[in-house]
Design a protein around this motif. Structure first.
Motif, short mmCIF file in Angstrom:
data_model
loop_
_atom_site.label_atom_id
_atom_site.label_comp_id
_atom_site.label_asym_id
_atom_site.label_seq_id
_atom_site.Cartn_x
_atom_site.Cartn_y
_atom_site.Cartn_z
N VAL A 140 8.82 -5.56 2.35
CA VAL A 140 7.78 -6.15 2.77
C VAL A 140 6.98 -5.55 3.30
CG1 VAL A 140 7.42 -6.94 5.32
CG2 VAL A 140 10.22 -7.41 4.14
N ASP A 141 6.12 -5.51 2.90
CA ASP A 141 4.22 -5.33 2.50
C ASP A 141 3.84 -5.69 4.05
OD1 ASP A 141 1.93 -4.48 2.82
OD2 ASP A 141 1.22 -5.27 1.37
N MET A 142 3.88 -3.94 5.04
CA MET A 142 3.39 -4.27 6.52
C MET A 142 1.92 -4.39 6.67
SD MET A 142 3.93 -0.92 8.89
CE MET A 142 5.65 -0.57 8.72
N LEU A 143 1.38 -4.11 4.99
CA LEU A 143 -0.34 -4.72 5.69
C LEU A 143 -0.84 -6.26 6.02
CD1 LEU A 143 -2.35 -1.96 5.87
CD2 LEU A 143 -2.71 -2.51 3.59
N LYS A 182 17.30 -2.73 9.85
CA LYS A 182 18.94 -2.75 10.48
C LYS A 182 19.71 -3.90 10.94
CE LYS A 182 18.29 2.35 10.73
NZ LYS A 182 18.04 3.34 11.49
N GLN A 183 19.12 -4.83 11.45
CA GLN A 183 19.57 -5.60 12.73
C GLN A 183 19.51 -7.00 11.17
OE1 GLN A 183 17.26 -5.81 16.35
NE2 GLN A 183 18.32 -4.80 17.13
N GLY A 184 19.01 -6.31 9.99
CA GLY A 184 18.52 -7.50 9.75
C GLY A 184 17.53 -8.90 10.00
N ILE A 185 16.43 -8.48 10.56
CA ILE A 185 15.55 -9.46 10.48
C ILE A 185 14.55 -9.71 9.68
CG2 ILE A 185 13.47 -9.82 12.41
CD1 ILE A 185 15.37 -8.98 14.95
N MET A 186 14.03 -8.75 9.02
CA MET A 186 13.43 -8.78 7.74
C MET A 186 14.38 -8.47 6.93
SD MET A 186 10.96 -5.78 8.91
CE MET A 186 10.22 -5.59 7.66
N PRO A 224 6.22 -18.66 -18.35
CA PRO A 224 7.65 -17.11 -17.84
C PRO A 224 7.79 -16.27 -18.15
CG PRO A 224 8.38 -19.79 -18.71
CD PRO A 224 6.74 -19.71 -18.72
N GLY A 225 8.33 -15.31 -18.06
CA GLY A 225 8.04 -13.53 -18.97
C GLY A 225 6.81 -12.83 -17.50
N GLU A 226 5.91 -14.02 -17.28
CA GLU A 226 4.82 -12.94 -16.85
C GLU A 226 4.95 -12.38 -15.44
OE1 GLU A 226 0.42 -14.21 -17.59
OE2 GLU A 226 1.51 -16.20 -16.76
N LYS A 227 4.16 -10.49 -14.95
CA LYS A 227 4.17 -10.57 -13.44
C LYS A 227 3.25 -11.00 -12.18
CE LYS A 227 7.59 -7.49 -15.19
NZ LYS A 227 8.55 -7.89 -14.66
N ILE A 228 4.44 -11.72 -11.23
CA ILE A 228 3.58 -12.14 -10.17
C ILE A 228 3.72 -11.28 -8.67
CG2 ILE A 228 2.42 -14.35 -10.92
CD1 ILE A 228 4.94 -14.84 -9.28
N ILE A 229 2.04 -11.01 -8.05
CA ILE A 229 2.65 -9.94 -7.11
C ILE A 229 2.54 -11.76 -5.57
CG2 ILE A 229 0.84 -8.62 -5.48
CD1 ILE A 229 -0.78 -8.38 -8.21
N ILE A 230 3.76 -10.68 -5.10
CA ILE A 230 4.41 -11.60 -3.88
C ILE A 230 3.69 -10.75 -3.32
CG2 ILE A 230 6.78 -11.70 -2.57
CD1 ILE A 230 6.95 -12.33 -5.90
N ASN A 231 3.13 -12.09 -2.11
CA ASN A 231 2.91 -11.21 -0.74
C ASN A 231 1.72 -10.75 -0.90
OD1 ASN A 231 2.58 -12.34 2.14
ND2 ASN A 231 4.04 -10.98 2.49
N PRO A 232 0.86 -11.49 -1.49
CA PRO A 232 -0.54 -10.05 -2.36
C PRO A 232 -0.97 -9.62 -0.68
CG PRO A 232 -1.03 -11.80 -2.93
CD PRO A 232 0.31 -12.41 -2.37
N ASN A 233 -1.39 -8.69 -0.77
CA ASN A 233 -2.48 -8.27 1.01
C ASN A 233 -3.30 -8.58 0.20
OD1 ASN A 233 -3.22 -5.82 0.55
ND2 ASN A 233 -1.29 -4.60 0.61
N THR A 234 -4.87 -8.38 1.57
CA THR A 234 -5.82 -8.38 1.17
C THR A 234 -6.93 -7.43 0.42
OG1 THR A 234 -6.76 -7.35 2.84
CG2 THR A 234 -6.29 -9.76 3.34
N GLN A 235 -6.11 -6.31 -0.34
CA GLN A 235 -6.66 -5.94 -1.11
C GLN A 235 -6.38 -6.26 -2.62
OE1 GLN A 235 -4.60 -1.67 0.66
NE2 GLN A 235 -6.74 -0.80 1.64
N VAL A 236 -5.95 -6.68 -2.38
CA VAL A 236 -5.18 -7.21 -3.93
C VAL A 236 -6.95 -8.21 -4.60
CG1 VAL A 236 -4.11 -8.60 -5.50
CG2 VAL A 236 -2.94 -7.00 -3.42
N LYS A 237 -7.18 -7.73 -5.49
CA LYS A 237 -8.48 -8.75 -6.29
C LYS A 237 -8.20 -8.81 -7.42
CE LYS A 237 -11.93 -7.21 -2.22
NZ LYS A 237 -10.93 -6.30 -1.94
N GLU A 238 -8.92 -9.43 -7.70
CA GLU A 238 -9.15 -10.02 -9.07
C GLU A 238 -9.40 -8.44 -10.04
OE1 GLU A 238 -10.96 -13.53 -10.56
OE2 GLU A 238 -9.38 -12.87 -12.91
N GLY A 239 -9.29 -7.74 -11.18
CA GLY A 239 -9.67 -6.57 -11.99
C GLY A 239 -9.39 -5.70 -11.37
#
Lengths: 241, 483
Positions: free
Chosen positions: A72-75, A237-241, B453-468
């Motif tokens: 999980v991304d903490m940020l 550890k508690q599996g919440i995340m 299908p096959g392309e890689k995508i970013i999960i839950n991107p944070n605010t630092q992820v930007k195009e380029g």
């Protein structure tokens, strides 16, 4: 009797490094607060602006560690809705406020310890000592920030953490070493000197008091830095995340 | 401290600082080499766009209910004399389940008897009303007409006689008046005595009284004629009624009223008979099934509207579930459902959405007031270990697509203008912002158009992820169906 003229800011900036005794005597005789505070304030703001890339690197480090550790991304969890710039400006203004609070609390603790040890210092002198200590460290930090930026580091290279290359923010020891910077050690020496000069007790007593207070401070700072990861560890550890 | 000492301390400090810089430089190079990722790249979790089947489900909780369920009730308060079954007993249709005290039955029978007698009376009255007129009655009526006619004639004769008497009296009076006038003249001339004049006067008065009596007689005779005529009219009407009874409106009304009375009484009997039958029926099982619940015990008085015994057919159970109004639009009759129970982890059943309520109801949920739509789910299996009242989890499959381009739902974000986008990580770890068209949502995945299908995508991107920008990928493991 000749009345000694209080030092001006520029004299203090130089002498705090080359002749700290004189600065501390000056604090004892005329404890100034406002001017050193404004100096520290400006320097801290400037340092924070300069350290923006380091803050971003730190956030990337947190993202990396949390993703690797918990998946999980903490940020992305904590910074929902906030852009990088917003986070930066928030930290820019929250840091001086936090620093002021820290000074006030530190001064109170110093006063309490001084009174227990039957020192002769006043609260104003001790607050001035704390602010002048900050003057020393902030100036040092400002000086070395370009080196850190050049090295592309997320935290300063002048901490003992540099001797623990395998460590990261999830480790308490690493965090403890991180807060033990060369500037903070310099500041302990300065504060120890200040305590024995202002309280008029032995050098030994002054240094030991400063070291004890420093140990308390770094333990607290390292604990606070590790706290988020500890909490995530428990949730994981508690599996919440 | 001497100047030399100060310089020495300064040199030491500078050396320490240089040592730290060198160590830091060496460490930095080593760490970057180990990670083998672009410099200043943002750490991100990545996943691969897949072609997989996608199953969209709506999860809800439901209660097992019996489709065919009946209960025994009473129509009138009754006392239970005996209960012949227990909860869990299997019963056949019309099997006696309960025995009531006789009192209610006796009361019903008594009421029925009275109602029958009442009906008989009403029917007799009607019969009497609609019977045709007899010859005797007509003869009698004719006789009455004749008699009244005679009465009229007699009254006319009487009137004639009275008029004659009256005329005679009038004439006699006129004579007497003339005579009296003459006698007065004669008396004035001395030809007649006063006594004689007075006698003629008395005679005149007697005649006047007679005339008055005759006049009264005439009036009496006239009244008698009127009466006789009235009598005759009544008699004639009676005769006419007898002869043309069916056409009389009054008679029709009477008959209609009486017929309604009979009808009413029959209804009353019918009602009592139904009550009696129901009373008997209320002691028997209305369906074949199992006794689910007992609402009363031996010796207790049961009132109308209170279920006494509940019987259900356990082979016909269904799931009653509630769906949030937002999800309800995706629910259709015939959709497949997977039914599970927390307590029976290993067992799951299949069913179908059988019925969707046409209206939503408002209820207090854990998240506050919400509108829900009631859904009935039929089980495919007849033999189950589920029992009425069990709480179950139902997964209604709202969409099932065998081949779809799917991505983790966490990879789908919205741009500032609300457009759905994903961040695609290219081979050189650079980031591309891609607009996508969103299809079906599953639990963790979503169907999209716009990625391959096959392309890689970013999960839950944070605010630092930007195009380029560049990213450090941390790939996550995946397995199983996309649900």
């Amino acid at each position: 009797m000749q009345v000694k003229k209080p030092m001006n800011l520029f004299q203090k900036i130089i002498k705090i490094f080359v002749a700290p005794n004189e600065v501390l005597q000056d604090i004892k005789e005329s404890p100034r607060i406002l001017i050193p505070f404004f100096y520290v304030f400006v320097i801290t703001i400037l340092t924070t602006i300069l350290q923006k890339p380091m803050i971003e690197l730190q956030q990337q480090e947190i993202s990396y560690l949390s993703l690797e550790r918990y998946g999980v991304d903490m940020l992305s969890l904590s910074g929902k809705g906030l852009t990088n710039n917003q986070s930066f400006w928030i930290s820019l203004f929250s840091i001086p406020v936090g620093v002021w609070l820290g000074w006030l609390i530190s001064s109170v603790i110093l006063l309490m310890v001084s009174k227990i040890l039957k020192g002769k210092s006043t609260y104003k002198q001790l607050l001035s000592l704390v602010i002048h200590t900050a003057m020393l460290t902030s100036t040092l930090v400002l000086i070395v920030t370009p080196i850190d930026l050049f090295l592309g580091r997320s935290s300063t290279v002048f901490s003992l953490a540099v001797l623990y290359p395998g460590g990261n923010m999830t480790s308490f020891v690493y965090n403890l070493l991180s807060v033990m910077t060369l500037f903070s050690i310099w500041a302990v020496i300065f504060q120890g000197m200040g305590l024995y000069i202002l309280n008029e007790f032995s050098k030994k007593k002054g240094y030991i008091t400063a070291i004890f207070l420093y140990i308390g401070k770094i333990l607290f700072a390292a604990g606070a830095a590790s706290m988020t990861f500890w909490m995530f560890d428990i949730l994981y550890k508690q599996g919440i995340m | 401290m001497s100047k030399k000492q100060k310089i020495g301390v300064g040199i030491v400090i500078v050396c320490v600082f240089i040592i730290f810089v060198v160590i830091g430089w060496l460490n930095r190079t080593r760490v970057d080499n180990e990670r083998n990722v672009p410099k200043n790249a943002v750490s991100v979790q990545v996943d691969t766009v897949k072609e997989d089947k996608i199953i969209s489900k709506i999860k809800t909780k439901g209660i097992v209910e019996v489709r065919e369920k009946e209960a025994l009730y009473v129509n009138t308060p009754s006392t239970i004399k005996e209960v012949l079954v227990e909860v869990g007993d299997s019963v056949a249709k019309d099997q006696p389940l309960i025995v009531y005290d006789r009192k209610t039955m006796d009361d019903l029978e008594q009421q029925l008897k009275q109602a029958f007698i009442q009906l008989e009376i009403q029917e007799l009255a009607l019969k009497n009303l609609i019977l045709p007129s007899t010859d005797t009655d007509i003869e009698k009526a004719r006789l009455a007409v004749n008699q009244s006619e005679q009465g009229v004639q007699d009254a006319l004769s009487n009137l004639k006689q009275a008029e004659m008497n009256h005329n005679q009296s009038q004439r006699a009076l006129e004579e007497a008046k003339k005579e009296y006038k003459n006698n007065q003249v004669l008396f004035e001339q001395g030809a007649l005595s006063k006594v004689e004049v007075e006698q003629s006067y008395e005679q005149l008065q007697v005649l006047e009284e007679k005339l008055e009596a005759a006049f009264i007689q005439v009036q009496g005779a006239q009244r008698l004629i009127e009466n006789a005529k009235q009598q005759k009219k009544i008699a004639e009407k009676s005769l006419s009624d007898l002869l043309h009874k069916e056409n009389s409106p009054n008679y029709q009304t009477q008959v209609q009223t009486q017929k309604k009375q009979v009808e009413l009484q029959k209804l009353q009997i019918e009602h009592l008979q139904t009550q009696k039958e129901q009373y008997v029926q209320n002691t028997k099982s209305p369906i074949s099934g199992t006794v689910l619940k007992m609402g009363a015990e031996k010796g207790t008085v049961v009132n109308p509207g209170v279920p006494i015994i509940e019987i259900g057919d356990l082979s016909k159970i269904y799931i009653k579930a509630e769906i949030n109004e937002l999800d309800s639009i995706d629910i259709k009759e015939g959709q497949k459902v997977k039914i599970t129970n927390d307590a029976l982890e290993q067992i799951s059943y299949e069913g179908v959405v059988y019925k969707i309520s046409p209206i939503a109801t408002v209820k207090q949920g854990s998240m506050g007031v919400e509108s829900v739509v009631q859904v009935e789910i039929d089980l495919n299996e007849v033999e189950t270990i589920l029992k009425p009242g069990y709480s179950v989890e139902a997964e209604i499959i709202t969409k099932h697509q065998e081949k779809a381009t799917v991505i983790p739902i966490l990879a789908l974000i919205k741009d500032k203008d609300g457009t759905p986008i994903v961040y695609v990580m290219k081979e050189d770890y650079s980031v591309e912002k891609r607009e996508v068209k969103v299809g079906t949502y599953a639990d963790l995945y979503v169907e999209v158009e716009g990625v391959i299908p096959g392309e890689k995508i970013i999960i839950n991107p944070n605010t630092q992820v930007k195009e380029g920008g560049y990213v450090k990928p941390i790939e996550i493991k995946q397995s199983g169906d996309v649900q």
